[in-house]
Design a protein around this motif. Structure first.
Motif, mmCIF file in Angstrom:
data_model
loop_
_atom_site.group_PDB
_atom_site.id
_atom_site.type_symbol
_atom_site.label_atom_id
_atom_site.label_comp_id
_atom_site.label_asym_id
_atom_site.label_seq_id
_atom_site.Cartn_x
_atom_site.Cartn_y
_atom_site.Cartn_z
ATOM 1 N N VAL A 53 0.843 -1.192 0.000
ATOM 2 C CA VAL A 53 0.000 0.000 0.000
ATOM 3 C C VAL A 53 0.883 1.248 0.000
ATOM 4 C CG1 VAL A 53 -1.890 -1.156 1.184
ATOM 5 C CG2 VAL A 53 -0.142 0.019 2.532
ATOM 6 N N GLU A 54 0.339 2.346 -0.524
ATOM 7 C CA GLU A 54 1.067 3.628 -0.466
ATOM 8 C C GLU A 54 0.199 4.643 0.251
ATOM 9 O OE1 GLU A 54 1.951 5.249 -4.295
ATOM 10 O OE2 GLU A 54 -0.123 5.808 -4.732
ATOM 11 N N TYR A 55 0.869 5.526 0.962
ATOM 12 C CA TYR A 55 0.161 6.575 1.686
ATOM 13 C C TYR A 55 -0.427 7.551 0.677
ATOM 14 C CZ TYR A 55 2.828 4.777 5.668
ATOM 15 O OH TYR A 55 3.371 3.977 6.634
ATOM 16 N N THR A 56 -1.726 7.815 0.795
ATOM 17 C CA THR A 56 -2.355 8.696 -0.192
ATOM 18 C C THR A 56 -1.835 10.127 -0.090
ATOM 19 O OG1 THR A 56 -4.208 9.073 1.342
ATOM 20 C CG2 THR A 56 -4.476 7.348 -0.316
ATOM 21 N N GLU A 57 -1.350 10.548 1.090
ATOM 22 C CA GLU A 57 -0.800 11.895 1.219
ATOM 23 C C GLU A 57 0.660 11.956 0.808
ATOM 24 O OE1 GLU A 57 0.327 13.097 5.455
ATOM 25 O OE2 GLU A 57 -1.304 11.657 5.791
ATOM 26 N N ALA A 58 1.257 10.813 0.491
ATOM 27 C CA ALA A 58 2.647 10.773 0.038
ATOM 28 C C ALA A 58 2.790 9.711 -1.039
ATOM 29 C CB ALA A 58 3.584 10.467 1.209
ATOM 30 N N PRO A 59 2.266 9.982 -2.236
ATOM 31 C CA PRO A 59 2.351 8.992 -3.318
ATOM 32 C C PRO A 59 3.794 8.557 -3.563
ATOM 33 C CG PRO A 59 0.918 10.815 -3.937
ATOM 34 C CD PRO A 59 1.577 11.209 -2.658
ATOM 35 N N GLY A 60 3.950 7.247 -3.769
ATOM 36 C CA GLY A 60 5.284 6.702 -3.981
ATOM 37 C C GLY A 60 5.916 6.184 -2.705
ATOM 38 N N ASN A 61 5.345 6.542 -1.567
ATOM 39 C CA ASN A 61 5.857 6.080 -0.281
ATOM 40 C C ASN A 61 5.090 4.809 0.096
ATOM 41 O OD1 ASN A 61 7.020 6.081 2.379
ATOM 42 N ND2 ASN A 61 7.295 8.308 2.127
ATOM 43 N N GLU A 62 5.748 3.652 -0.036
ATOM 44 C CA GLU A 62 5.072 2.357 0.063
ATOM 45 C C GLU A 62 5.444 1.617 1.350
ATOM 46 O OE1 GLU A 62 6.504 0.334 -3.334
ATOM 47 O OE2 GLU A 62 5.693 1.761 -4.791
ATOM 48 N N VAL A 63 4.556 0.705 1.750
ATOM 49 C CA VAL A 63 4.811 -0.144 2.904
ATOM 50 C C VAL A 63 4.009 -1.443 2.731
ATOM 51 C CG1 VAL A 63 2.906 0.827 4.262
ATOM 52 C CG2 VAL A 63 4.871 -0.183 5.449
ATOM 53 N N LEU A 64 4.506 -2.532 3.303
ATOM 54 C CA LEU A 64 3.822 -3.824 3.210
ATOM 55 C C LEU A 64 2.806 -3.969 4.335
ATOM 56 C CD1 LEU A 64 3.507 -6.694 2.014
ATOM 57 C CD2 LEU A 64 5.276 -7.421 3.646
#
Length: 745
Positions: free
Chosen positions: A647-658
């Motif tokens: 998933v990626e944070y909607t307020e920080a596109p491109g910032n992903e986490v499992l």
């Protein structure tokens, strides 16, 4: 065998010295010296032909060059060789030329060349401040006719204290940067920039510099006497005929006086003067004209000058009918050119300047690469003076020295009013379209309005005025002229240009042709100039009262962001891939510089569309995004895996986490797709870095209510697992003794 060397030392009074040496180098020149202060060394030579040139002026060339070897550097460019002079070198040439030229005899027309070369550089010494001293000292050692020694000195002021020849670092703290050229008796040239100082303060700075120059002139006399003062060479003087001079004066004076008093326009006046001259020439035979034509023209010019000067001194009237304090009609306009970032027209009488402003990033800064100075200008001004502006047709062969000098004066006038936090690189270009009077001062006025039109938040508007002085030593009469015409520039005893805000002077340029000008007259002239400046300033403010709140819609907007250095690489990407794609997608220009003091990256974002700029800012925000432990964030599924969802944070596109499968729901999840799918948006809670997996952990189930009757599985008991931990590793060895201890047992 090393020849005998002659040397004089000048004490600057604060532990610094300047030495003048001759006898060792360039002995075939007619005069040569080495001037040294610290490790800075200038070699100056002068040569003048013994035959008079067939011209009616002094063909003097002053050349100043800085050798890159002097600073232990290579020249830039492909050929690795010093080529055409830089603007900085040209400005130094002009400073020296303006003081030297008036001191040669008026009838001396031999080709003369003064060459000044920086041979060794010192970071704590500014060589241009010693160039005038070097030139004059070389001439004093020659047999070239020259009226009196001169010198030049720079004056600065820090905390109210004046300094002679300050260093570059001291100038950064100084509120004055002025160069003064003078003989022991008279100030002859002033040029510089100031931080809104008063007229009295400017006069005090000139006085302070003049005292230092007197010492430098005395040292030149001592050196010449020790070396052996040469007899001044004989040269063929210009032909003179006193009877003819009186005849021409009597024939021309009254007629010229009448035309001058009529107050006509430039072209009408010029035509009338030409007719008077032709009528006088018609009284001579063809044989007389062939023999005396040059003298007739010369004596007519003298009579014309005398009549115009007398009109002003006797009646307070000028060539165009104005009184001495009158300023010609002014009209202004802004936003004239639809596609430029800023534009304005300033018209004063028969002088007109059209200024444009262009906004850019630091990449467009003006790079200065000289042996004595390396740096860049984020604000700079260029001045163009095409021949049609004076109704002439002549070839254009590059930028003239005059254009460099006038542009530099206007730049110095304005640059102090550009705020330090202005994010743009700003280029102003002045196109002189008409000229009869000071086009450099028109450039200052049009430049001010164009900057305000472009949305550059000037601290204060700046105006400029050109002044003149006509004086008569015998009668004691003098007249200070406001807003001089081109013709008045040539016939006066002083012409000076002053720029400033309502609160003080920001720049000046003076050329004083009369000896022993009193400081009382100088201050009076400066105060009259202030009245004229304020009048012109009112006209500018009537046209545009304050800078536009924002840049024009078609002009680029500039946003600057600072990011930690460790994020610069991520923003650029491998081989610049990320930043190049980002610029293409957002239609922006992105420039990244590093700040060595704060160890931060300075990101400049330039674009005409706010959406593109916002997209770049969002990308930067996503790079800098750091979730806080315990906080809840909205995420979007961008990838499905067997063991979870990325998933990626909607307020920080491109910032992903499992998001691990075990954190999807409280119930046991067999398939990830049973709970979430691609594109789903929901909230998760951030737990920071999991000490067990050493990866960031987020959980969806942590913010969901537990199902009724839900029981968590108890943690595994190590005892029941036969001493094995919950990862299947045997931990019974932890209690064992080291191998060496077991041997002792």
């Amino acid at each position: 065998m090393i020849p005998k060397v002659f040397k004089e030392v000048i004490d600057l009074g604060d532990g610094r010295e300047i030495s003048i040496e001759t006898g060792k180098l360039a002995k075939q020149a007619h005069g040569s010296v080495v001037v040294q202060s610290g490790k800075c060394m200038l070699l100056c030579t002068v040569v003048s032909n013994y035959q008079q040139s067939d011209v009616d002026f002094l063909p003097l060339t002053v050349d100043y060059r800085e050798k890159f070897a002097a600073a232990g550097r290579y020249p830039g460019g492909f050929f690795k060789r010093e080529a055409r002079p830089s603007d900085g070198e040209v400005l130094t040439m002009r400073l020296v030329d303006r003081v030297l030229r008036p001191l040669f005899p008026k009838d001396y027309h031999a080709e003369t060349q003064v060459m000044i070369q920086l041979m060794s550089h010192d970071d704590d010494v500014m060589p241009d401040a010693m160039a005038g001293l070097a030139a004059s000292a070389a001439i004093q050692l020659s047999d070239i006719p020259f009226e009196t020694p001169i010198s030049e000195a720079r004056v600065g002021r820090i905390n109210g204290e004046f300094i002679i020849n300050p260093t570059q670092s001291q100038l950064l703290e100084s509120d004055i940067d002025m160069m003064i050229g003078a003989s022991a008796d008279s100030v002859m040239m002033v040029e510089g920039e100031m931080d809104e100082i008063s007229e009295e303060e400017m006069a005090e700075a000139i006085k302070f510099a003049h005292e230092a120059i007197k010492v430098q002139c005395a040292a030149q006399v001592k050196l010449a006497e020790a070396f052996g003062k040469k007899e001044t060479r004989e040269y063929e003087p210009e032909r003179e005929d006193e009877d003819l001079a009186k005849k021409i004066h009597d024939m021309a004076y009254d007629k010229v006086y009448a035309v001058a008093k009529a107050g006509s326009s430039k072209h009408e006046r010029g035509a009338a003067f030409a007719e008077i001259k032709e009528d006088i020439k018609a009284t001579f035979s063809e044989e007389e004209l062939a023999d005396l034509g040059g003298l007739i023209s010369k004596y007519y010019s003298k009579a014309e000058k005398a009549a115009i000067r007398d009109l002003t001194l006797n009646e307070g009237l000028r060539l165009d009918g104005r009184k001495t304090t009158d300023i010609r009609p002014i009209w202004c306009e802004v936003d004239y050119l639809p596609s430029t970032h800023g534009s304005s027209i300033f018209t004063r009488g028969e002088t007109q300047a059209l200024a444009t402003v262009t906004l850019g990033t630091s990449r467009e800064a003006n790079q200065i690469d000289m042996p004595s100075f390396e740096g860049e200008e984020r604000f700079y001004l260029h001045y163009n003076f095409p021949p049609f502006s004076t109704g002439e047709a002549r070839p254009i062969r590059g930028t003239s020295r005059r254009e460099v000098g006038h542009g530099n004066l206007a730049q110095r006038a304005l640059k102090g009013m550009v705020p330090e936090d202005c994010p743009y690189t700003v280029r102003v270009v002045s196109e002189v379209l008409e000229s009869n009077g000071s086009s450099s001062m028109a450039t200052v006025c049009s430049g001010t309005m164009a900057l305000m039109d472009a949305g550059v938040q000037l601290k204060k508007p700046v105006s400029g005025i050109a002044m003149g002085l006509i004086s008569d030593a015998e009668s004691g009469k003098y007249a200070v002229l406001s807003d001089i015409l081109g013709d008045e520039d040539h016939l006066g005893d002083m012409d000076f240009k002053v720029t400033g805000t309502a609160d003080g002077i920001t720049a000046c340029q003076m050329d004083i042709k009369v000896k022993g000008l009193s400081y009382e007259i100088l201050v009076k002239a400066l105060k009259q100039a202030r009245e004229g400046r304020l009048h012109i300033l009112e006209k500018l403010v009537e046209t545009i009262a304050q800078p536009n709140a924002d840049v024009k819609p078609h002009a680029p907007k500039m946003i600057t962001r600072r990011i930690p250095n460790e994020f610069i690489g991520a923003l650029i990407g491998p081989g610049g891939k990320v930043i190049q794609e980002l610029q293409k997608e957002t239609k922006t220009t992105i420039v990244i510089n590093e700040d060595p003091e704060t160890e931060e990256g300075i990101v400049e974002i330039l674009g005409t569309g706010q959406e593109g700029i916002d997209a770049v800012l969002a990308k930067i925000d996503s790079l800098l995004f750091k979730p806080e432990v315990g906080s809840v964030y909205e995420v979007k599924v961008i990838k499905m895996l067997d063991f979870g969802a990325v998933v990626e944070y909607t307020e920080a596109p491109g910032n992903e986490v499992l998001l691990h499968v075990s954190e999807l729901a409280w119930e046991r999840t067999e398939n990830v797709s049973d709970v979430v799918n691609m594109g789903d948006v929901f909230d998760v809670k951030y737990f920071g870095v999991d000490p067990r997996t050493r990866k960031e952990k987020v959980s969806r189930k942590a913010i969901l209510p537990k199902p009724e009757g839900f029981k968590e599985r108890p943690p595994r008991d190590d005892k029941r697992s036969g001493g094995r931990d919950n990862r299947g590793r045997d931990n019974r060895r932890d209690d064992r003794k080291p191998r060496e201890d077991r041997k002792d047992d």
